[in-house]
Design a protein around this motif. Sequence first.
Motif, PDB file in Angstrom:
ATOM      1  N   ARG A 183       0.819  -1.205   0.000  1.00  0.00           N
ATOM      2  CA  ARG A 183       0.000   0.000   0.000  1.00  0.00           C
ATOM      3  C   ARG A 183       0.854   1.257   0.000  1.00  0.00           C
ATOM      4  NH1 ARG A 183      -4.795  -1.471   4.374  1.00  0.00           N
ATOM      5  NH2 ARG A 183      -6.011  -2.835   3.007  1.00  0.00           N
ATOM      6  N   GLN A 184       1.961   1.233   0.750  1.00  0.00           N
ATOM      7  CA  GLN A 184       2.839   2.401   0.761  1.00  0.00           C
ATOM      8  C   GLN A 184       3.576   2.538  -0.568  1.00  0.00           C
ATOM      9  OE1 GLN A 184       4.330   1.006   4.322  1.00  0.00           O
ATOM     10  NE2 GLN A 184       3.050   2.352   5.566  1.00  0.00           N
ATOM     11  N   LEU A 185       3.836   1.412  -1.228  1.00  0.00           N
ATOM     12  CA  LEU A 185       4.438   1.477  -2.554  1.00  0.00           C
ATOM     13  C   LEU A 185       3.480   2.162  -3.536  1.00  0.00           C
ATOM     14  CD1 LEU A 185       6.631   0.729  -4.604  1.00  0.00           C
ATOM     15  CD2 LEU A 185       5.541  -1.511  -4.828  1.00  0.00           C
ATOM     16  N   GLU A 186       2.209   1.765  -3.474  1.00  0.00           N
ATOM     17  CA  GLU A 186       1.213   2.422  -4.319  1.00  0.00           C
ATOM     18  C   GLU A 186       1.063   3.895  -3.938  1.00  0.00           C
ATOM     19  OE1 GLU A 186      -2.230   0.078  -3.665  1.00  0.00           O
ATOM     20  OE2 GLU A 186      -1.699  -1.437  -5.174  1.00  0.00           O
ATOM     21  N   GLY A 187       1.182   4.176  -2.635  1.00  0.00           N
ATOM     22  CA  GLY A 187       1.103   5.566  -2.194  1.00  0.00           C
ATOM     23  C   GLY A 187       2.228   6.408  -2.747  1.00  0.00           C
ATOM     24  N   LEU A 188       3.430   5.843  -2.834  1.00  0.00           N
ATOM     25  CA  LEU A 188       4.555   6.577  -3.406  1.00  0.00           C
ATOM     26  C   LEU A 188       4.310   6.877  -4.885  1.00  0.00           C
ATOM     27  CD1 LEU A 188       7.399   7.770  -3.271  1.00  0.00           C
ATOM     28  CD2 LEU A 188       8.313   5.456  -3.662  1.00  0.00           C
ATOM     29  N   VAL A 189       3.696   5.935  -5.590  1.00  0.00           N
ATOM     30  CA  VAL A 189       3.366   6.178  -7.004  1.00  0.00           C
ATOM     31  C   VAL A 189       2.393   7.351  -7.115  1.00  0.00           C
ATOM     32  CG1 VAL A 189       2.278   5.195  -9.049  1.00  0.00           C
ATOM     33  CG2 VAL A 189       3.818   3.799  -7.663  1.00  0.00           C
ATOM     34  N   ARG A 190       1.364   7.356  -6.264  1.00  0.00           N
ATOM     35  CA  ARG A 190       0.391   8.456  -6.313  1.00  0.00           C
ATOM     36  C   ARG A 190       1.037   9.790  -5.971  1.00  0.00           C
ATOM     37  NH1 ARG A 190      -2.946   4.296  -4.133  1.00  0.00           N
ATOM     38  NH2 ARG A 190      -2.283   4.845  -2.028  1.00  0.00           N
ATOM     39  N   LEU A 191       1.890   9.802  -4.962  1.00  0.00           N
ATOM     40  CA  LEU A 191       2.557  11.045  -4.573  1.00  0.00           C
ATOM     41  C   LEU A 191       3.476  11.542  -5.677  1.00  0.00           C
ATOM     42  CD1 LEU A 191       3.421  10.180  -0.853  1.00  0.00           C
ATOM     43  CD2 LEU A 191       1.770  11.887  -1.631  1.00  0.00           C
ATOM     44  N   SER A 192       4.193  10.633  -6.321  1.00  0.00           N
ATOM     45  CA  SER A 192       5.079  11.031  -7.416  1.00  0.00           C
ATOM     46  C   SER A 192       4.278  11.606  -8.574  1.00  0.00           C
ATOM     47  CB  SER A 192       5.905   9.825  -7.880  1.00  0.00           C
ATOM     48  OG  SER A 192       6.674   9.280  -6.818  1.00  0.00           O
ATOM     49  N   GLU A 193       3.137  10.992  -8.878  1.00  0.00           N
ATOM     50  CA  GLU A 193       2.285  11.530  -9.932  1.00  0.00           C
ATOM     51  C   GLU A 193       1.750  12.907  -9.563  1.00  0.00           C
ATOM     52  OE1 GLU A 193       0.517   7.294 -11.717  1.00  0.00           O
ATOM     53  OE2 GLU A 193      -0.635   8.485 -10.274  1.00  0.00           O
ATOM     54  N   ALA A 194       1.388  13.087  -8.293  1.00  0.00           N
ATOM     55  CA  ALA A 194       0.886  14.384  -7.856  1.00  0.00           C
ATOM     56  C   ALA A 194       1.963  15.453  -7.948  1.00  0.00           C
ATOM     57  CB  ALA A 194       0.356  14.279  -6.425  1.00  0.00           C
ATOM     58  N   VAL A 195       3.208  15.088  -7.620  1.00  0.00           N
ATOM     59  CA  VAL A 195       4.313  16.049  -7.743  1.00  0.00           C
ATOM     60  C   VAL A 195       4.504  16.454  -9.193  1.00  0.00           C
ATOM     61  CG1 VAL A 195       6.808  16.345  -7.483  1.00  0.00           C
ATOM     62  CG2 VAL A 195       5.487  15.278  -5.651  1.00  0.00           C
ATOM     63  N   ALA A 196       4.503  15.473 -10.091  1.00  0.00           N
ATOM     64  CA  ALA A 196       4.662  15.779 -11.518  1.00  0.00           C
ATOM     65  C   ALA A 196       3.515  16.651 -12.026  1.00  0.00           C
ATOM     66  CB  ALA A 196       4.748  14.478 -12.322  1.00  0.00           C
ATOM     67  N   ARG A 197       2.295  16.358 -11.596  1.00  0.00           N
ATOM     68  CA  ARG A 197       1.156  17.174 -12.001  1.00  0.00           C
ATOM     69  C   ARG A 197       1.267  18.585 -11.436  1.00  0.00           C
ATOM     70  NH1 ARG A 197      -4.312  13.887 -10.926  1.00  0.00           N
ATOM     71  NH2 ARG A 197      -5.098  15.015 -12.750  1.00  0.00           N
ATOM     72  N   GLY A 198       1.832  18.691 -10.231  1.00  0.00           N
ATOM     73  CA  GLY A 198       2.015  20.010  -9.642  1.00  0.00           C
ATOM     74  C   GLY A 198       2.951  20.879 -10.440  1.00  0.00           C
ATOM     75  N   TYR A 199       3.915  20.264 -11.111  1.00  0.00           N
ATOM     76  CA  TYR A 199       4.839  20.996 -11.987  1.00  0.00           C
ATOM     77  C   TYR A 199       4.320  21.057 -13.426  1.00  0.00           C
ATOM     78  CZ  TYR A 199       8.389  21.068  -8.329  1.00  0.00           C
ATOM     79  OH  TYR A 199       9.079  21.303  -7.162  1.00  0.00           O
ATOM     80  N   LEU A 200       3.090  20.604 -13.650  1.00  0.00           N
ATOM     81  CA  LEU A 200       2.480  20.603 -14.982  1.00  0.00           C
ATOM     82  C   LEU A 200       3.329  19.821 -15.975  1.00  0.00           C
ATOM     83  CD1 LEU A 200       1.372  24.362 -15.198  1.00  0.00           C
ATOM     84  CD2 LEU A 200       0.179  22.421 -14.153  1.00  0.00           C
ATOM     85  N   SER A 201       3.902  18.708 -15.501  1.00  0.00           N
ATOM     86  CA  SER A 201       4.769  17.880 -16.328  1.00  0.00           C
ATOM     87  C   SER A 201       3.960  16.772 -16.984  1.00  0.00           C
ATOM     88  CB  SER A 201       5.899  17.282 -15.491  1.00  0.00           C
ATOM     89  OG  SER A 201       6.683  16.388 -16.245  1.00  0.00           O
ATOM     90  N   THR A 202       4.383  16.372 -18.159  1.00  0.00           N
ATOM     91  CA  THR A 202       3.723  15.276 -18.874  1.00  0.00           C
ATOM     92  C   THR A 202       4.367  13.931 -18.573  1.00  0.00           C
ATOM     93  OG1 THR A 202       5.148  15.642 -20.798  1.00  0.00           O
ATOM     94  CG2 THR A 202       3.026  16.795 -20.756  1.00  0.00           C
ATOM     95  N   GLU A 203       5.402  13.908 -17.739  1.00  0.00           N
ATOM     96  CA  GLU A 203       6.108  12.676 -17.411  1.00  0.00           C
ATOM     97  C   GLU A 203       6.592  12.733 -15.979  1.00  0.00           C
ATOM     98  OE1 GLU A 203       9.271  10.031 -19.842  1.00  0.00           O
ATOM     99  OE2 GLU A 203      10.082  11.925 -19.088  1.00  0.00           O
ATOM    100  N   VAL A 204       6.430  11.622 -15.263  1.00  0.00           N
ATOM    101  CA  VAL A 204       6.959  11.502 -13.904  1.00  0.00           C
ATOM    102  C   VAL A 204       8.430  11.142 -14.000  1.00  0.00           C
ATOM    103  CG1 VAL A 204       6.771  10.317 -11.700  1.00  0.00           C
ATOM    104  CG2 VAL A 204       4.708  10.791 -13.031  1.00  0.00           C
ATOM    105  N   GLN A 205       9.287  12.039 -13.584  1.00  0.00           N
ATOM    106  CA  GLN A 205      10.723  11.836 -13.677  1.00  0.00           C
ATOM    107  C   GLN A 205      11.295  11.455 -12.317  1.00  0.00           C
ATOM    108  OE1 GLN A 205      12.299  15.445 -15.344  1.00  0.00           O
ATOM    109  NE2 GLN A 205      10.922  15.402 -17.117  1.00  0.00           N
TER     110      GLN A 205
END
Length: 368
Positions: free
Chosen positions: A299-321
């Motif tokens: 569950r925490q692994l999935e949570g890290l994926v969601r947080l990383s996606e949210a960070v990328a979206r916060g920077y208006l990025s089209t790719e999670v780097q």
Amino acid sequence: SSPKRTGRTLPSPARCLGEHRQTTLDQIAEAVAPNVHGHRDIKKAILLMLIGGVSKEDIDGHHRRSTIHLCLLGDPATAKSALLQWTAVFSPRGLYTSGASSTSAGLTVAIVPDEMDGVSRIIKPGALLLASGGVCCIDDFDQMEDRDQSAIREALDQQSVTVSKAGIHTRLATNTSVLLAGSVRGAFFGSDQCAGASAMMPPSLASCFDLTFLLEDHQDSNRDEDLAWHIVQIACDSSGRTASKDVSEQRLRDHLQHARSCRPEISPEAQERIRNWYVRSRQDGRTAAPLGMNRPSPRQLEGLVRLSEAVARGYLSTEVQVKHVEEALGLVCRSSNLHDTAFARSGHGLGPATKRARLAGQKQTASR
């Protein structure tokens, strides 16, 4: 004597993002709950919760959870309620409720008689369903009974509420982020003993939260002076701050609207970084398990994926780097998800029913 402070007006973080792409999420998070002093990591976590991860479906067509859940634990008078109330007002479909006056039916669903005929039964949605598409803020969670606390686990993990009452059996979908707060009374907060979310709730429920933060009321002269100045300044200059706050929040809403429209995909390098973190953390957790340390769960692994996606979206990025994953990992490491859980076994922060049962057992033992 203390040096004289001069007021200064900072540019709006959302406006800065439009002018300079190098603006960080920490600067944008300054617009979150501006009346609350400090708590930068928590404000950043609330910002990521408002953005959310990317919604997607499994191969079999099942919807995967994209909402981010946060848990705030700590001493009284540490701005937990203020953060929840701001989030409930700011979120378009936000809802604030208190655990002291809430039950499982009030949070999930209730079966009530139909007002038209008084015979048939109808489903009345609770707070988690009413806030679908937004944020449900639950304060004073420690005041709830153990049974009522466990009732929200399905909504947190599966994003649904199953009803089997009065001849009605159905499953209702809910897409609600949960911001939960509670006080852990009678506990000693120290650097060597930190309380995770499992201190006041079952481990199965605690693992549903992507981030858990401890708010401690430490005695620090510099911090106390800054906090006192902040509170007095708000009380004495409310009109000017209200006008600037409205402008800042509107720009924050505009930025969130742009961020939510982004659907970044995770790059191969970022995928490898996430996998390596999980595997190494699990290996490190083997040696720490006898000491009461938590290993990261799937569950925490999935949570890290969601947080990383949210960070990328916060920077208006089209790719999670990889840099987005690192920023999300920094927030995870500064939270309390993987801290010592020996505190939980001491009994502090348990639900009222469990406390009464333990107290009755202790009295019965003492009377023998």
